[in-house]
Design a protein around this motif. Structure first.
Motif, PDB file in Angstrom:
ATOM      1  N   GLN A  85     -10.630  16.519  -0.627  1.00  0.00           N
ATOM      2  CA  GLN A  85     -10.382  15.171  -0.111  1.00  0.00           C
ATOM      3  C   GLN A  85      -8.951  15.001   0.399  1.00  0.00           C
ATOM      4  N   GLY A  86      -8.122  16.000   0.172  1.00  0.00           N
ATOM      5  CA  GLY A  86      -6.751  15.948   0.674  1.00  0.00           C
ATOM      6  C   GLY A  86      -5.686  15.737  -0.377  1.00  0.00           C
ATOM      7  N   MET A  87      -6.060  15.677  -1.646  1.00  0.00           N
ATOM      8  CA  MET A  87      -5.061  15.482  -2.694  1.00  0.00           C
ATOM      9  C   MET A  87      -4.341  16.786  -3.014  1.00  0.00           C
ATOM     10  N   ASP A  88      -3.083  16.651  -3.393  1.00  0.00           N
ATOM     11  CA  ASP A  88      -2.260  17.779  -3.838  1.00  0.00           C
ATOM     12  C   ASP A  88      -2.271  17.760  -5.364  1.00  0.00           C
ATOM     13  N   ILE A  89      -2.856  18.775  -5.987  1.00  0.00           N
ATOM     14  CA  ILE A  89      -2.991  18.806  -7.444  1.00  0.00           C
ATOM     15  C   ILE A  89      -2.156  19.946  -8.013  1.00  0.00           C
ATOM     16  N   ARG A  90      -1.294  19.598  -8.960  1.00  0.00           N
ATOM     17  CA  ARG A  90      -0.406  20.588  -9.569  1.00  0.00           C
ATOM     18  C   ARG A  90      -0.538  20.531 -11.085  1.00  0.00           C
ATOM     19  N   GLY A 128      -6.353   5.578   1.911  1.00  0.00           N
ATOM     20  CA  GLY A 128      -5.490   6.160   2.934  1.00  0.00           C
ATOM     21  C   GLY A 128      -4.169   6.723   2.484  1.00  0.00           C
ATOM     22  N   ALA A 129      -3.842   6.637   1.203  1.00  0.00           N
ATOM     23  CA  ALA A 129      -2.565   7.177   0.725  1.00  0.00           C
ATOM     24  C   ALA A 129      -2.633   8.689   0.587  1.00  0.00           C
ATOM     25  N   ALA A 148      -5.796   7.671  -8.524  1.00  0.00           N
ATOM     26  CA  ALA A 148      -5.627   8.658  -7.452  1.00  0.00           C
ATOM     27  C   ALA A 148      -6.778   8.560  -6.463  1.00  0.00           C
ATOM     28  N   SER A 149      -7.993   8.412  -6.986  1.00  0.00           N
ATOM     29  CA  SER A 149      -9.178   8.310  -6.151  1.00  0.00           C
ATOM     30  C   SER A 149      -9.150   7.039  -5.313  1.00  0.00           C
ATOM     31  N   PHE A 150      -8.812   5.912  -5.936  1.00  0.00           N
ATOM     32  CA  PHE A 150      -8.761   4.643  -5.217  1.00  0.00           C
ATOM     33  C   PHE A 150      -7.773   4.699  -4.059  1.00  0.00           C
ATOM     34  N   MET A 205       0.843  -1.191   0.000  1.00  0.00           N
ATOM     35  CA  MET A 205       0.000   0.000   0.000  1.00  0.00           C
ATOM     36  C   MET A 205       0.884   1.249   0.000  1.00  0.00           C
ATOM     37  N   PRO A 206       0.737   2.124  -0.989  1.00  0.00           N
ATOM     38  CA  PRO A 206       1.526   3.358  -1.002  1.00  0.00           C
ATOM     39  C   PRO A 206       1.192   4.248   0.207  1.00  0.00           C
ATOM     40  N   GLU A 207       2.205   4.849   0.741  1.00  0.00           N
ATOM     41  CA  GLU A 207       1.992   5.830   1.803  1.00  0.00           C
ATOM     42  C   GLU A 207       1.875   7.231   1.206  1.00  0.00           C
TER      43      GLU A 207
END
Length: 465
Positions: A226-231, A195-196, A188-190, A171-173
């Motif tokens: 949702q907490g993702m970093d988008i660039r 939890g990644a 990315a969503s999955f 599982m990626p951290e």
């Protein structure tokens, strides 16, 4: 000894095996050649197993947010190996289903690597040596593979393609997703829901760049929430893996280059058509600028008797488009008069959280084509079923020709929109106008009511906003 058929299909993905079935229905003696597993990438390593993974992450998301529904779940957790195993079992079940369909329709399956040696002739090299096949017509349905970074080949350990990401060794951290098309956003969503910590890097100025700009903007905000970093307007210049993780050099929109550490990286920067080593060069089969096989709207190449369908002929790279092309080509081969392929009526779906779906022209594209438009939008928050589901984020957008009422395009983001979009697909296929859509009765309470409201909104007649 040479086996003779009316049609031989090279590749058994959703284009190839559907074409084989339709050919059998039309009375053509048909064979299909496959080097790996029946069903191709879509069934075994793409569309289906990824949806099984996303279903697991969706349920896990609901479990971890059970309190919002008045429910209580203590210490929710997951077993990544079991999640992956379920996905593989789903793919295996459908692979067996395709085998059954080939048997039912009396389609001969030839296992091995196929190569067209001349018009009407194909050689297959497999476990039992070389087999020679002859057919009046040959359909190339060899699909495509993931495009890799030239400076960082996927190793399956730390740097992944979509195929590796479906059977993760761990599982990626902290996950880097390079590319924000449907595949990148789905993974990315999955992994985010599981939890990644996810970072998405996109070279263009917005994520999901083929979608309507308002959809892209909404998705950016939703995924960041949702907490993702988008660039965006950002590129990866170097990527190196080690037993401990991945080191990436990332160039931002302002030109600044940073070196950052991740546990894993997924490369989702597009696909490459599988046109090599199948005899096309020797036959001088014409290719388009992008390396895909050039075909007419019925799948004909420039070489008589050689046809091509699916990902190998170009965008949109979608299973349902390949299947439809297969049916069109086979019906033309059988002497029928099928309708020509119209990719503007092919729906696109992204099965992330929230989902995205669309068909037809974006608002910007319609205007580029010189169309005067009327645009209607309706938010999920105005729909009773969406509120009851706890899924009140999203909207439906429709684009009409202001002069004729033609439905030019429809764009959705939110829960279950990948199921809803077919209503607009049917409307476009039937050349339905705004008047007919307004007069259509939609059941209550359903999410589909938003489709009606969006049409009404385009003409200043919404009822619930």
């Amino acid at each position: 000894m040479t086996d003779t058929y009316d049609l031989v299909i090279l590749g058994s993905g959703p284009g190839g095996y559907v074409a084989a079935i339709r050919a059998a229905q039309l009375g053509l003696k048909t064979a299909i050649v496959e080097r790996e597993r029946l069903g191709g990438i879509c069934l075994n390593w793409g569309c289906i197993p990824t949806k099984a993974l996303l279903r697991s992450s969706e349920i896990y998301h609901y479990i971890t947010h059970a309190d919002a529904y008045g429910l209580s779940v203590e210490k929710p957790s997951f077993d990544l190996a079991k999640v992956t195993e379920r996905s593989r079992k789903v793919a295996g079940q459908l692979n067996n289903g395709v085998k059954g369909l080939m048997k039912k329709n009396k389609v001969t399956v030839v296992e091995g690597n196929g190569r067209v040696t001349a018009p009407g002739k194909l050689e297959v090299e497999g476990g039992q040596g070389k087999v020679q096949l002859e057919a009046k017509n040959i359909i190339v349905a060899t699909g495509a593979r993931a495009r890799e970074l030239p400076f960082a080949k996927a190793d399956g350990d730390r740097i992944w393609t979509y195929r590796h990401a479906m059977v993760p060794p761990a599982m990626p951290e902290k996950l880097l997703v390079i590319g924000s098309g449907a595949i990148g956003i789905e993974f990315a969503s999955f992994y985010s829901d599981m939890g990644a910590k996810v970072t998405i890097v996109e070279m263009l100025d917005r994520i999901l760049p083929v979608e309507d700009a308002e959809i892209s903007d909404f998705m950016t905000k939703a995924l960041k929430k949702q907490g993702m970093d988008i660039r965006t307007s950002t590129g990866v210049q170097a990527l190196k893996s080690s037993p401990k993780g991945v080191t990436a050099e990332i160039k931002a929109a302002d030109g600044k280059v940073t070196t950052e550490e991740f546990s894993h990286a997924i490369v989702a920067i597009g696909i490459v058509p599988n046109t090599e080593n199948i005899g096309l060069e020797e036959l001088k089969v014409e290719k388009a600028r992008n390396g895909h096989i050039a075909v007419d709207p019925y799948g004909r190449t420039n070489v008589p008797g050689i046809w091509a369908i699916g990902d190998v002929v170009g965008a949109p790279w979608l299973a349902h488009k390949a299947s439809h092309e297969g049916v069109i080509a086979v019906e033309a081969i059988a002497g029928g008069k099928p309708h020509p392929m119209d990719v503007s009526n092919i729906p696109g779906c992204t099965y992330s959280r929230p989902q995205v779906a669309s068909v037809g022209y974006t608002e910007a594209r319609a205007k580029e084509l010189g169309r005067k438009v009327k645009v209607g939008k309706f938010p999920f928050i105005g729909n009773g079923k969406a509120i009851a589901l706890g899924e009140a984020e999203g909207f439906v957008k429709t684009v009409f020709d202001a002069d004729t009422g033609e439905l030019l395009g429809a764009h959705m983001v939110g829960a279950e929109v990948t199921e809803l979009i077919q209503g607009y697909v049917v409307a476009r296929q039937l050349e339905t106008t705004e008047a007919e859509l307004m007069e259509t009765v939609f059941p209550h309470p359903t999410l589909s009511e938003m489709m009606h409201e969006s049409v009404l909104a385009a003409y200043g007649r919404p009822l619930h906003i």
